[in-house]
Motif scaffolding. Structure first.
Motif, PDB file in Angstrom:
ATOM      1  N   PHE A  13      33.114 -21.738  -4.554  1.00 28.17           N
ATOM      2  CA  PHE A  13      32.625 -22.796  -5.068  1.00 28.17           C
ATOM      3  C   PHE A  13      31.003 -22.580  -5.559  1.00 28.17           C
ATOM      4  O   PHE A  13      30.697 -22.853  -6.651  1.00 28.17           O
ATOM      5  CB  PHE A  13      32.550 -24.078  -4.292  1.00 28.17           C
ATOM      6  CG  PHE A  13      31.899 -25.327  -4.836  1.00 28.17           C
ATOM      7  CD1 PHE A  13      32.835 -26.143  -5.827  1.00 28.17           C
ATOM      8  CD2 PHE A  13      30.673 -25.663  -4.456  1.00 28.17           C
ATOM      9  CE1 PHE A  13      32.285 -27.044  -6.230  1.00 28.17           C
ATOM     10  CE2 PHE A  13      30.180 -26.932  -5.045  1.00 28.17           C
ATOM     11  CZ  PHE A  13      30.785 -27.491  -5.796  1.00 28.17           C
ATOM     12  N   VAL A  14      29.990 -22.084  -4.642  1.00 25.58           N
ATOM     13  CA  VAL A  14      28.655 -21.857  -5.214  1.00 25.58           C
ATOM     14  C   VAL A  14      28.656 -21.001  -6.302  1.00 25.58           C
ATOM     15  O   VAL A  14      28.033 -21.039  -7.243  1.00 25.58           O
ATOM     16  CB  VAL A  14      27.827 -21.697  -3.821  1.00 25.58           C
ATOM     17  CG1 VAL A  14      26.279 -21.400  -4.471  1.00 25.58           C
ATOM     18  CG2 VAL A  14      27.833 -22.915  -2.895  1.00 25.58           C
ATOM     19  N   THR A  15      29.450 -19.805  -6.204  1.00 25.68           N
ATOM     20  CA  THR A  15      29.358 -18.791  -7.146  1.00 25.68           C
ATOM     21  C   THR A  15      29.706 -19.409  -8.728  1.00 25.68           C
ATOM     22  O   THR A  15      29.405 -19.123  -9.563  1.00 25.68           O
ATOM     23  CB  THR A  15      30.250 -17.515  -6.795  1.00 25.68           C
ATOM     24  OG1 THR A  15      29.563 -17.024  -5.576  1.00 25.68           O
ATOM     25  CG2 THR A  15      30.078 -16.483  -7.948  1.00 25.68           C
ATOM     26  N   ALA A  16      30.893 -20.091  -8.432  1.00 26.68           N
ATOM     27  CA  ALA A  16      31.643 -20.678  -9.692  1.00 26.68           C
ATOM     28  C   ALA A  16      30.516 -21.892 -10.023  1.00 26.68           C
ATOM     29  O   ALA A  16      30.460 -21.887 -11.553  1.00 26.68           O
ATOM     30  CB  ALA A  16      32.838 -21.387  -9.368  1.00 26.68           C
ATOM     31  N   LEU A  17      29.758 -22.483  -9.432  1.00 24.73           N
ATOM     32  CA  LEU A  17      28.946 -23.502  -9.797  1.00 24.73           C
ATOM     33  C   LEU A  17      27.800 -22.771 -10.515  1.00 24.73           C
ATOM     34  O   LEU A  17      27.411 -22.998 -11.564  1.00 24.73           O
ATOM     35  CB  LEU A  17      28.265 -24.159  -8.833  1.00 24.73           C
ATOM     36  CG  LEU A  17      27.319 -25.386  -9.083  1.00 24.73           C
ATOM     37  CD1 LEU A  17      27.772 -26.245 -10.112  1.00 24.73           C
ATOM     38  CD2 LEU A  17      26.623 -26.012  -8.040  1.00 24.73           C
ATOM     39  N   VAL A  18      27.139 -21.606 -10.193  1.00 30.65           N
ATOM     40  CA  VAL A  18      25.993 -21.083 -10.857  1.00 30.65           C
ATOM     41  C   VAL A  18      26.612 -20.429 -12.049  1.00 30.65           C
ATOM     42  O   VAL A  18      25.970 -20.349 -13.022  1.00 30.65           O
ATOM     43  CB  VAL A  18      25.416 -19.968  -9.863  1.00 30.65           C
ATOM     44  CG1 VAL A  18      24.748 -18.777 -10.587  1.00 30.65           C
ATOM     45  CG2 VAL A  18      24.850 -20.349  -8.457  1.00 30.65           C
ATOM     46  N   VAL A  19      27.893 -19.668 -12.091  1.00 29.15           N
ATOM     47  CA  VAL A  19      28.192 -19.069 -12.957  1.00 29.15           C
ATOM     48  C   VAL A  19      28.412 -20.141 -14.200  1.00 29.15           C
ATOM     49  O   VAL A  19      28.240 -20.146 -15.470  1.00 29.15           O
ATOM     50  CB  VAL A  19      29.691 -18.299 -12.894  1.00 29.15           C
ATOM     51  CG1 VAL A  19      30.368 -17.792 -14.083  1.00 29.15           C
ATOM     52  CG2 VAL A  19      29.220 -17.085 -12.101  1.00 29.15           C
ATOM     53  N   GLY A  20      29.096 -21.209 -13.841  1.00 28.96           N
ATOM     54  CA  GLY A  20      29.285 -22.266 -14.765  1.00 28.96           C
ATOM     55  C   GLY A  20      27.960 -22.867 -15.614  1.00 28.96           C
ATOM     56  O   GLY A  20      27.980 -23.276 -16.700  1.00 28.96           O
ATOM     57  N   LEU A  21      27.160 -23.000 -14.506  1.00 32.77           N
ATOM     58  CA  LEU A  21      25.800 -23.786 -15.302  1.00 32.77           C
ATOM     59  C   LEU A  21      25.090 -22.402 -16.088  1.00 32.77           C
ATOM     60  O   LEU A  21      24.630 -22.765 -17.384  1.00 32.77           O
ATOM     61  CB  LEU A  21      24.876 -23.765 -13.954  1.00 32.77           C
ATOM     62  CG  LEU A  21      25.064 -24.895 -13.321  1.00 32.77           C
ATOM     63  CD1 LEU A  21      24.164 -25.083 -12.107  1.00 32.77           C
ATOM     64  CD2 LEU A  21      25.033 -26.338 -14.039  1.00 32.77           C
ATOM     65  N   VAL A  22      25.177 -21.013 -15.771  1.00 30.89           N
ATOM     66  CA  VAL A  22      24.793 -20.026 -16.661  1.00 30.89           C
ATOM     67  C   VAL A  22      25.662 -20.081 -17.913  1.00 30.89           C
ATOM     68  O   VAL A  22      25.039 -19.990 -19.090  1.00 30.89           O
ATOM     69  CB  VAL A  22      24.633 -18.698 -15.933  1.00 30.89           C
ATOM     70  CG1 VAL A  22      24.410 -17.646 -16.841  1.00 30.89           C
ATOM     71  CG2 VAL A  22      23.950 -18.682 -14.768  1.00 30.89           C
ATOM     72  N   ALA A  23      26.760 -20.292 -18.043  1.00 26.21           N
ATOM     73  CA  ALA A  23      27.801 -20.349 -19.142  1.00 26.21           C
ATOM     74  C   ALA A  23      27.438 -21.383 -20.028  1.00 26.21           C
ATOM     75  O   ALA A  23      27.254 -21.385 -21.176  1.00 26.21           O
ATOM     76  CB  ALA A  23      29.154 -20.092 -18.765  1.00 26.21           C
ATOM     77  N   ALA A  24      27.280 -22.556 -19.390  1.00 25.89           N
ATOM     78  CA  ALA A  24      26.884 -23.739 -20.178  1.00 25.89           C
ATOM     79  C   ALA A  24      25.341 -23.616 -20.875  1.00 25.89           C
ATOM     80  O   ALA A  24      25.355 -23.887 -22.001  1.00 25.89           O
ATOM     81  CB  ALA A  24      26.809 -24.861 -19.284  1.00 25.89           C
ATOM     82  N   GLU A  25      24.451 -23.015 -20.329  1.00 22.93           N
ATOM     83  CA  GLU A  25      23.141 -22.778 -20.677  1.00 22.93           C
ATOM     84  C   GLU A  25      23.569 -21.672 -21.914  1.00 22.93           C
ATOM     85  O   GLU A  25      22.697 -21.868 -23.037  1.00 22.93           O
ATOM     86  CB  GLU A  25      22.225 -22.360 -20.024  1.00 22.93           C
ATOM     87  CG  GLU A  25      20.748 -22.246 -20.357  1.00 22.93           C
ATOM     88  CD  GLU A  25      20.064 -23.370 -20.822  1.00 22.93           C
ATOM     89  OE1 GLU A  25      19.210 -23.181 -21.456  1.00 22.93           O
ATOM     90  OE2 GLU A  25      20.686 -24.527 -20.514  1.00 22.93           O
ATOM     91  N   LEU A  26      24.171 -20.832 -21.721  1.00 22.39           N
ATOM     92  CA  LEU A  26      24.207 -19.756 -22.788  1.00 22.39           C
ATOM     93  C   LEU A  26      25.047 -20.272 -24.221  1.00 22.39           C
ATOM     94  O   LEU A  26      24.736 -20.230 -25.179  1.00 22.39           O
ATOM     95  CB  LEU A  26      25.054 -18.416 -22.293  1.00 22.39           C
ATOM     96  CG  LEU A  26      24.468 -17.652 -21.398  1.00 22.39           C
ATOM     97  CD1 LEU A  26      25.564 -16.818 -20.735  1.00 22.39           C
ATOM     98  CD2 LEU A  26      23.175 -17.102 -22.153  1.00 22.39           C
ATOM     99  N   ARG A  27      25.964 -21.422 -23.938  1.00 26.26           N
ATOM    100  CA  ARG A  27      26.696 -22.037 -24.814  1.00 26.26           C
ATOM    101  C   ARG A  27      25.537 -23.060 -25.487  1.00 26.26           C
ATOM    102  O   ARG A  27      25.613 -22.949 -26.863  1.00 26.26           O
ATOM    103  CB  ARG A  27      27.878 -22.998 -24.253  1.00 26.26           C
ATOM    104  CG  ARG A  27      28.347 -23.941 -25.090  1.00 26.26           C
ATOM    105  CD  ARG A  27      29.172 -23.478 -26.464  1.00 26.26           C
ATOM    106  NE  ARG A  27      29.627 -24.318 -27.232  1.00 26.26           N
ATOM    107  CZ  ARG A  27      28.989 -24.984 -28.118  1.00 26.26           C
ATOM    108  NH1 ARG A  27      28.013 -24.768 -28.417  1.00 26.26           N
ATOM    109  NH2 ARG A  27      29.551 -26.060 -29.029  1.00 26.26           N
TER     110      ARG A  27
END
Length: 56
Positions: A13-27
């Protein structure tokens, strides 16, 4: 947050949250989903590589 929740409330969960936030910022910054896809694929490759390394 939705990205992480779709992976479930588990050990990733925590890893997915961080990856999701990074991906969102990159988008947001690039205007394209592809940098986030690259982050997601890279994260999955590293995770699988660690699993294979630790299993051997």
């Amino acid at each position: 947050m939705i990205f992480a929740l779709m992976h479930g409330l588990n050990a990733v969960f925590v890893t997915a949250l961080v990856v999701g936030l990074v991906a969102a910022e990159l988008r947001r910054r690039s205007g394209s989903v592809w940098p986030g896809v690259v982050v997601h694929v890279t994260n999955n490759l590293i995770g699988q590589g660690l699993v294979l390394f630790l299993a051997s």
